[in-house]
Write a protein that holds these residues in place. Structure first.
Motif, PDB file in Angstrom:
ATOM      1  N   THR A  44       3.318   0.882 -14.539  1.00 39.21           N
ATOM      2  CA  THR A  44       4.022   0.522 -13.303  1.00 39.21           C
ATOM      3  C   THR A  44       3.984   1.693 -12.336  1.00 39.21           C
ATOM      4  N   THR A  45       4.267   1.405 -11.065  1.00 37.99           N
ATOM      5  CA  THR A  45       4.193   2.459 -10.060  1.00 37.99           C
ATOM      6  C   THR A  45       5.417   3.357 -10.035  1.00 37.99           C
ATOM      7  N   PHE A  46       6.567   2.839 -10.475  1.00 38.13           N
ATOM      8  CA  PHE A  46       7.751   3.718 -10.516  1.00 38.13           C
ATOM      9  C   PHE A  46       8.707   3.274 -11.607  1.00 38.13           C
ATOM     10  N   THR A  47       9.711   4.112 -11.861  1.00 39.94           N
ATOM     11  CA  THR A  47      10.535   3.984 -13.065  1.00 39.94           C
ATOM     12  C   THR A  47      11.374   2.721 -13.099  1.00 39.94           C
ATOM     13  N   HIS A  74       7.818   6.703  -1.847  1.00 38.06           N
ATOM     14  CA  HIS A  74       7.152   6.312  -0.605  1.00 38.06           C
ATOM     15  C   HIS A  74       5.887   7.139  -0.338  1.00 38.06           C
ATOM     16  N   GLY A  75       5.980   8.442  -0.484  1.00 39.89           N
ATOM     17  CA  GLY A  75       4.860   9.303  -0.139  1.00 39.89           C
ATOM     18  C   GLY A  75       4.184   9.933  -1.337  1.00 39.89           C
ATOM     19  N   TYR A  76       4.289   9.300  -2.484  1.00 40.95           N
ATOM     20  CA  TYR A  76       3.708   9.873  -3.698  1.00 40.95           C
ATOM     21  C   TYR A  76       2.190  10.028  -3.568  1.00 40.95           C
ATOM     22  N   LEU A  97       4.890  -5.088  -0.771  1.00 41.71           N
ATOM     23  CA  LEU A  97       5.690  -4.989   0.454  1.00 41.71           C
ATOM     24  C   LEU A  97       5.511  -3.622   1.118  1.00 41.71           C
ATOM     25  N   ASN A  98       4.324  -3.057   0.975  1.00 39.19           N
ATOM     26  CA  ASN A  98       3.975  -1.766   1.585  1.00 39.19           C
ATOM     27  C   ASN A  98       4.778  -0.586   1.053  1.00 39.19           C
ATOM     28  N   LEU A  99       5.389  -0.744  -0.114  1.00 35.60           N
ATOM     29  CA  LEU A  99       6.142   0.389  -0.680  1.00 35.60           C
ATOM     30  C   LEU A  99       5.199   1.519  -1.061  1.00 35.60           C
ATOM     31  N   GLU A 100       4.196   1.187  -1.854  1.00 41.76           N
ATOM     32  CA  GLU A 100       3.295   2.199  -2.387  1.00 41.76           C
ATOM     33  C   GLU A 100       2.113   2.357  -1.434  1.00 41.76           C
ATOM     34  N   SER A 101       2.301   3.155  -0.401  1.00 41.46           N
ATOM     35  CA  SER A 101       1.233   3.316   0.593  1.00 41.46           C
ATOM     36  C   SER A 101      -0.010   3.941  -0.020  1.00 41.46           C
ATOM     37  N   PHE A 106      -5.616   4.068  -4.763  1.00 42.79           N
ATOM     38  CA  PHE A 106      -5.482   4.399  -6.176  1.00 42.79           C
ATOM     39  C   PHE A 106      -6.165   3.352  -7.046  1.00 42.79           C
ATOM     40  N   VAL A 107      -5.886   2.073  -6.803  1.00 44.98           N
ATOM     41  CA  VAL A 107      -6.447   1.038  -7.669  1.00 44.98           C
ATOM     42  C   VAL A 107      -7.947   0.854  -7.449  1.00 44.98           C
TER      43      VAL A 107
END
Length: 311
Positions: A44-47, A74-76, A97-101, A106-107
């Protein structure tokens, strides 16, 4: 059964580019770890997503998070280790929803299927600043929305591991019942507040979905976490809102400084209601080691501060 590990060649090509771009070296090895654990790996992208996913997966899948506890999502910036780790996953879950800019690029570096867990959520748009018109990404801050996340995870996990589909469905239903309980307690706790005081004032506009589903008016200092925050105009706007509505308490999130909100407190006499958690869980010995802990903590903190009650 886990699908065949793939994309090794793609990762070998991608890693040197990331190493050069990020100025990093020597960490291209996978962080998956060795041993006899042959369960399918869900990344997953975050915890927060990792914890929700683990509740649905039970013991049948190994769930890990790309970002660590306390990270600003947001800016990871993904590291070479992240890409190597992702290449050995069987499924990646992102919020959307554009969270992981950072997620799109990355993918592209790995050949792994991914699922957007917010699919089906009715998005609320950000209304201010450079992000105006874009969907507010913090859909997981509503227990109602997370029930949709769970549905998407149940479907994705059943496709990944069909032999345990019934268990995923059972786990998901039990978890959804817990989420609805938190939602019901939040609405009930706020029901006695006068209409004008049914307001949630925070540093970041991360509570749009929670506010909507709990019947609260949302006000914030800035819409989305950024490097430059809290202009004098934004602080003044928050002060005027608190004064006009006689808001009893205001809040700030754990991943940002509460100094701007303390200016609102000083100018209005409102209480500082406490720190709220949004983008990350805490460590295991912290206040919000799970998502249910996080949403219950936030709901209780909000109700107690706005109503003047004590836990």
């Amino acid at each position: 059964m886990p699908r065949t590990r793939r994309a090794v060649a793609a990762v070998r090509l991608a890693l040197p580019l990331v190493l050069v771009a990020g100025g990093m070296s020597g960490c291209a090895a996978s962080a998956q770890g060795s041993g006899s654990d042959d369960r399918p790996v869900v990344l997953t992208t975050f915890t927060v997503l990792a914890d929700v996913a683990q509740n649905v997966a039970g013991d049948h899948l190994r769930v890990e998070s790309i970002t660590k506890v306390g990270a600003e999502i947001h800016g990871y910036e993904p590291t070479p280790r992240d890409i190597a780790k992702a290449s050995e996953a069987d499924l990646i879950l992102d919020n959307g929803l554009n969270l992981e800019s950072w997620f799109g690029q990355f993918v592209e570096s790995v050949d792994v299927p991914h699922v957007v867990v917010s699919d089906g959520v009715e998005p609320l748009d950000i209304t201010e600043d450079a992000y105006a018109g874009k969907p507010n990404p913090h859909a997981w801050m509503s227990p109602v929305n997370v029930q949709l996340y769970v549905d998407n995870m149940v479907d994705a996990f059943a496709e990944l591991d069909p032999a345990h589909a019934a268990d995923f469905e059972t786990n998901g239903a039990a978890y959804q019942a817990e989420l609805q309980k938190v939602q019901d307690e939040l609405v009930t706790g706020l029901s006695a507040l006068p209409e004008n005081q049914r307001a949630l004032v925070t540093c970041e506009g991360a509570f749009s979905y929670l506010a909507r589903d709990a019947g609260l008016t949302e006000q914030y200092i800035w819409p989305v976490n950024a490097e430059q925050q809290a202009t004098p105009q934004q602080i003044t706007s928050a002060i005027e809102f608190v004064q006009a509505n006689d808001v009893p308490a205001v809040f700030c999130e754990s991943t940002v400084s509460d100094k701007p909100m303390q200016q609102v407190v000083e100018a209005t006499g409102a209480a500082f209601g406490g720190t709220l958690y949004v983008d990350s869980l805490s460590a295991a010995d912290g206040p919000v080691p799970t998502y249910l802990d996080l949403i219950r903590y936030d709901a209780t903190t909000i109700v107690d501060a706005l109503t003047g009650s004590e836990s």
